[in-house]
Design an enzyme around this catalytic site. Structure first.
Site, PDB file in Angstrom:
ATOM      1  N   ASP A  61     -73.522  22.223 -22.477  1.00 58.99           N
ATOM      2  CA  ASP A  61     -72.787  23.733 -21.970  1.00 58.99           C
ATOM      3  C   ASP A  61     -73.590  24.654 -22.245  1.00 58.99           C
ATOM      4  OD1 ASP A  61     -70.516  21.899 -21.496  1.00 58.99           O
ATOM      5  OD2 ASP A  61     -69.092  23.317 -22.633  1.00 58.99           O
ATOM      6  N   THR A 109     -64.407  24.652 -18.728  1.00 64.28           N
ATOM      7  CA  THR A 109     -63.776  23.512 -18.235  1.00 64.28           C
ATOM      8  C   THR A 109     -62.469  23.423 -18.558  1.00 64.28           C
ATOM      9  OG1 THR A 109     -64.782  22.355 -19.843  1.00 64.28           O
ATOM     10  CG2 THR A 109     -65.682  22.258 -17.703  1.00 64.28           C
ATOM     11  N   THR A 110     -62.113  24.042 -19.932  1.00 66.34           N
ATOM     12  CA  THR A 110     -60.812  24.091 -20.529  1.00 66.34           C
ATOM     13  C   THR A 110     -60.142  25.269 -19.980  1.00 66.34           C
ATOM     14  OG1 THR A 110     -61.818  23.401 -22.510  1.00 66.34           O
ATOM     15  CG2 THR A 110     -59.414  23.866 -22.687  1.00 66.34           C
ATOM     16  N   ASP A 144     -64.765  19.570 -25.581  1.00 67.45           N
ATOM     17  CA  ASP A 144     -65.158  20.082 -24.141  1.00 67.45           C
ATOM     18  C   ASP A 144     -63.944  19.551 -23.435  1.00 67.45           C
ATOM     19  OD1 ASP A 144     -66.824  20.840 -22.228  1.00 67.45           O
ATOM     20  OD2 ASP A 144     -67.401  18.911 -21.766  1.00 67.45           O
TER      21      ASP A 144
HETATM   22  P1  ADP Z   1     -64.125  26.324 -22.270  1.00 70.64           P
HETATM   23  O1  ADP Z   1     -64.129  24.758 -22.354  1.00 70.64           O
HETATM   24  O2  ADP Z   1     -63.186  26.468 -21.242  1.00 70.64           O
HETATM   25  O3  ADP Z   1     -65.684  26.715 -22.067  1.00 70.64           O
HETATM   26  P2  ADP Z   1     -63.729  27.170 -25.032  1.00 70.64           P
HETATM   27  O4  ADP Z   1     -63.281  26.447 -25.947  1.00 70.64           O
HETATM   28  O5  ADP Z   1     -65.198  27.158 -24.865  1.00 70.64           O
HETATM   29  O6  ADP Z   1     -63.126  26.562 -23.495  1.00 70.64           O
HETATM   30  O7  ADP Z   1     -63.130  28.579 -24.928  1.00 70.64           O
HETATM   31  C1  ADP Z   1     -63.657  29.538 -24.213  1.00 70.64           C
HETATM   32  C2  ADP Z   1     -62.922  30.879 -24.350  1.00 70.64           C
HETATM   33  O8  ADP Z   1     -63.080  31.179 -25.914  1.00 70.64           O
HETATM   34  C3  ADP Z   1     -63.456  31.944 -23.413  1.00 70.64           C
HETATM   35  O9  ADP Z   1     -62.182  32.628 -23.029  1.00 70.64           O
HETATM   36  C4  ADP Z   1     -64.007  32.761 -24.456  1.00 70.64           C
HETATM   37  O10 ADP Z   1     -64.116  34.135 -24.117  1.00 70.64           O
HETATM   38  C5  ADP Z   1     -63.526  32.643 -25.797  1.00 70.64           C
HETATM   39  N1  ADP Z   1     -64.320  32.748 -26.952  1.00 70.64           N
HETATM   40  C6  ADP Z   1     -65.201  32.310 -27.300  1.00 70.64           C
HETATM   41  N2  ADP Z   1     -65.745  32.688 -28.214  1.00 70.64           N
HETATM   42  C7  ADP Z   1     -65.100  33.664 -28.708  1.00 70.64           C
HETATM   43  C8  ADP Z   1     -65.028  34.321 -29.901  1.00 70.64           C
HETATM   44  N3  ADP Z   1     -65.995  34.473 -30.981  1.00 70.64           N
HETATM   45  N4  ADP Z   1     -63.889  35.418 -29.971  1.00 70.64           N
HETATM   46  C9  ADP Z   1     -62.973  35.409 -29.106  1.00 70.64           C
HETATM   47  N5  ADP Z   1     -63.009  34.539 -27.844  1.00 70.64           N
HETATM   48  C10 ADP Z   1     -64.053  33.817 -27.734  1.00 70.64           C
HETATM   49 MG    MG Z   2     -66.918  27.062 -23.697  1.00 68.10          MG
END
Ligand code: ADP
Ligand code: MG
Length: 538
Positions: free
Chosen positions: A406, A103-104, A70
């Site tokens: 989350d 958040t990332t 996270d």
């Molecule tokens: P954050 O902390 O910003 O939520 P994440 O590590 O959760 O970061 O990543 C979020 C990103 O990953 C988003 O842009 C989302 O669209 C993308 N994402 C999540 N699951 C998938 C998936 N199965 N395939 C492609 N992209 C994905």
């Molecule tokens: Mg996320």
């Protein structure tokens, strides 16, 4: 245009040549240092983005270890000293408060925008012009996101589960998303008040962590759970049916004076009297409690004296009253809301109308010999819910809790603003494409800045591809092509390693997460750009 910019500089230079030269250089240096420091923070979390992102192990000075994916948690734990870099930490925190997820994303976006700002600054464009262009860009970008959004109903449970699952996809506990996603949806929906259908207070969802079992054993409980045993020194009950529950804030033990004192007792009759007094005092209390029909006591933790003594437990056991002691002060509000009862601060105020009612209160054994107390079948239960999170080790439980948070936030976002948007880099590439087209209609510096920043948004699909082990350049190029051909929902399918319609992959996220990420990131970058001096005050 260039001449116009250069003109004031020459007049300045004429008045005090060397001074102005030194001054501008200092300002440029500070701006550059700020941007570089902030970008370093963004780079630190970049590899964690997306479902195939890496996790971070954070080890603190006290020896505590955390494993997480996270962004907000990683940055929160990092000790950042540079003030501009701290702004990025705060940025991630604001996204956490506003949307809970993304958040990332927000930090990576800010890093990329800062990088482009540096290019623009070194091309001689004034920071104010850059900042104003960024503002216009943010308004337009939000419009683009809105145009892509898909409305969703709260009754459409499937879509809610899908978006919760997307947020869980990228977590350490992703293999449990099929359990945790529906659980998060049910938890949030059960606390939505029909009178305020747009509001969710996540404080109404209590997460109780209990070591043992696996994350698979995590469950949603309509009622209350205490991570403690029943206090039954003298064989008191551990299971009570049709319970009448009192939440008390006083102690069932002999009173103590405020000052330190000692009494010297010299003969047995006096000692007897003291003991008898104590017995009568406690017995009196227990009788008063029993008279209301109360058979379960939840006693608030006290630092002044013991909540119960062996003697009072003995009398309470005789009266068949189940006792749970050491309930934390800050849990009282949640408990009374759930039980629909009132906390009782003094034995004199112990009245039957202040009690809560439940079908069953029992101590149960879970997993490896540890016990919890469960209250179920509560009458007129308030709109709250409890999630009992299990896990085989503390690292896993903690990360499961953060991931669940989350997911809960994602569902809360959808309750607040009932729109979904595709994930997998689709919104970012679409924004980038439309903003670049818009830049062509503009004139002057603004057009140049917006074109540059439009490209900066591509960092999200680029990083998603990079973290998934794909070739980022070819993936982003193909993505751009597909979007140019009108496939607004084409995104990176990380499982297949190619571009597909991401909606068919069920990768969806709340619109609020994307809009708030873009606006907050831009706000932060504008703020950093406008700083031209650091003044330290001691
Ligand atoms: P954050 O902390 O910003 O939520 P994440 O590590 O959760 O970061 O990543 C979020 C990103 O990953 C988003 O842009 C989302 O669209 C993308 N994402 C999540 N699951 C998938 C998936 N199965 N395939 C492609 N992209 C994905
Ligand atoms: Mg996320």
């Amino acid at each position: 245009m260039a001449a116009a910019v250069a003109a004031p500089a020459t007049t300045n230079a004429r008045s005090s040549k060397t001074e102005s030269y030194v001054d501008n250089k200092r300002r440029d240096d500070i701006r550059q240092a700020n941007i570089l420091a902030a970008r370093a923070v963004a780079d630190a979390v970049r590899t964690s983005l997306g479902p195939k992102g890496m996790d971070k192990m954070i080890s603190s000075a006290t020896g505590e270890v955390i494993i997480t994916n996270d962004g907000a948690t990683i940055l929160n734990k990092m000790e950042v000293l540079q003030p501009a870099a701290k702004m990025l930490v705060d940025l991630s925190r604001s996204q956490d408060a506003a949307a809970g997820d993304g958040t990332t994303t927000v930090v990576v976006l800010a890093g990329s925008l800062l990088r482009r700002s540096l290019t623009l600054l070194s091309a001689g464009i004034h920071p104010t012009v850059i900042s104003d262009s960024l503002y216009k860009l943010s308004v337009h970008a939000v419009d683009v996101l809105h145009s892509m959004a898909i409305p969703v109903e709260l009754s459409d449970r499937d879509s809610l589960v899908k978006s919760a699952a997307t947020s869980l996809n990228s977590k350490v506990v992703s293999q449990y998303s099929s359990l945790l996603a529906p659980l998060a949806v049910d938890a949030v929906l059960s606390v939505v008040d029909p009178e305020h259908p747009d509001l969710v207070d996540l404080r109404d969802i209590k997460i109780v962590k209990k070591l043992g079992g696996t994350v698979d054993d995590t469950e949603l409980i309509r009622g209350l759970v205490f991570d403690k045993k029943v206090s039954h020194a003298a064989g008191g009950p551990t299971r009570v049916e049709s319970a009448k529950i009192a939440v008390i804030q006083f102690q069932i033990s002999p009173p103590k004076t405020d000052i330190e004192q000692s009494i010297i007792v010299s003969d047995y009759t006096q000692m007897d009297r003291i003991l008898r007094e104590e017995r009568n005092y406690i017995l009196g209390m227990v009788k008063k409690i029993k008279a209301t029909g109360c058979n379960v006591l939840l006693i608030q933790k006290s630092i002044l004296r013991d909540a119960v003594t062996d003697l009072s437990l003995h009398y309470l056991a005789k009266a068949k009253i189940l006792v749970v002691k050491d309930v934390e002060r800050d849990e009282i509000e949640f408990i009374t809301k759930t039980l629909n009862c009132l906390p009782i601060a003094n034995i004199e105020h112990f009245r039957v109308e202040k009690l809560g009612h439940a079908d069953l209160v029992e101590e149960i054994l879970i997993g490896d010999g540890s016990k919890v107390v469960k209250i179920t079948g509560i009458k007129d239960m308030g709109r709250t819910t409890t999630v009992l999170v299990r896990g085989s080790n503390q690292l896993m439980i903690d990360e499961a809790e953060r991931s669940l948070h989350d997911a809960l936030c994602v569902v809360r976002c959808l309750v607040n603003k009932k729109y979904l948007i595709a994930g997998g880099g689709a919104p970012e590439i679409e924004m980038s494409r439309q903003l670049a087209a818009w830049a062509k209609e503009l004139i002057g510096m603004e057009s140049y800045c917006i074109k540059e920043f439009a490209e900066a948004l591509e960092v999200i699909p680029y990083t998603l591809a990079e973290n998934a082990g794909l070739n980022p350049i070819s993936i982003v190029t193909e993505l751009r092509n597909r979007h140019a051909q009108g496939e607004t929902n084409a995104g990176i399918n990380v499982r297949k390693g190619q571009i597909t319609n991401i909606l068919e992959e069920n990768v969806v996220q709340p619109l609020l997460v994307s809009t708030s990420a873009v606006t907050l990131a831009i706000e932060c970058v504008r703020m950093i750009l406008k700083i031209d001096d650091i003044v330290t005050v001691r």
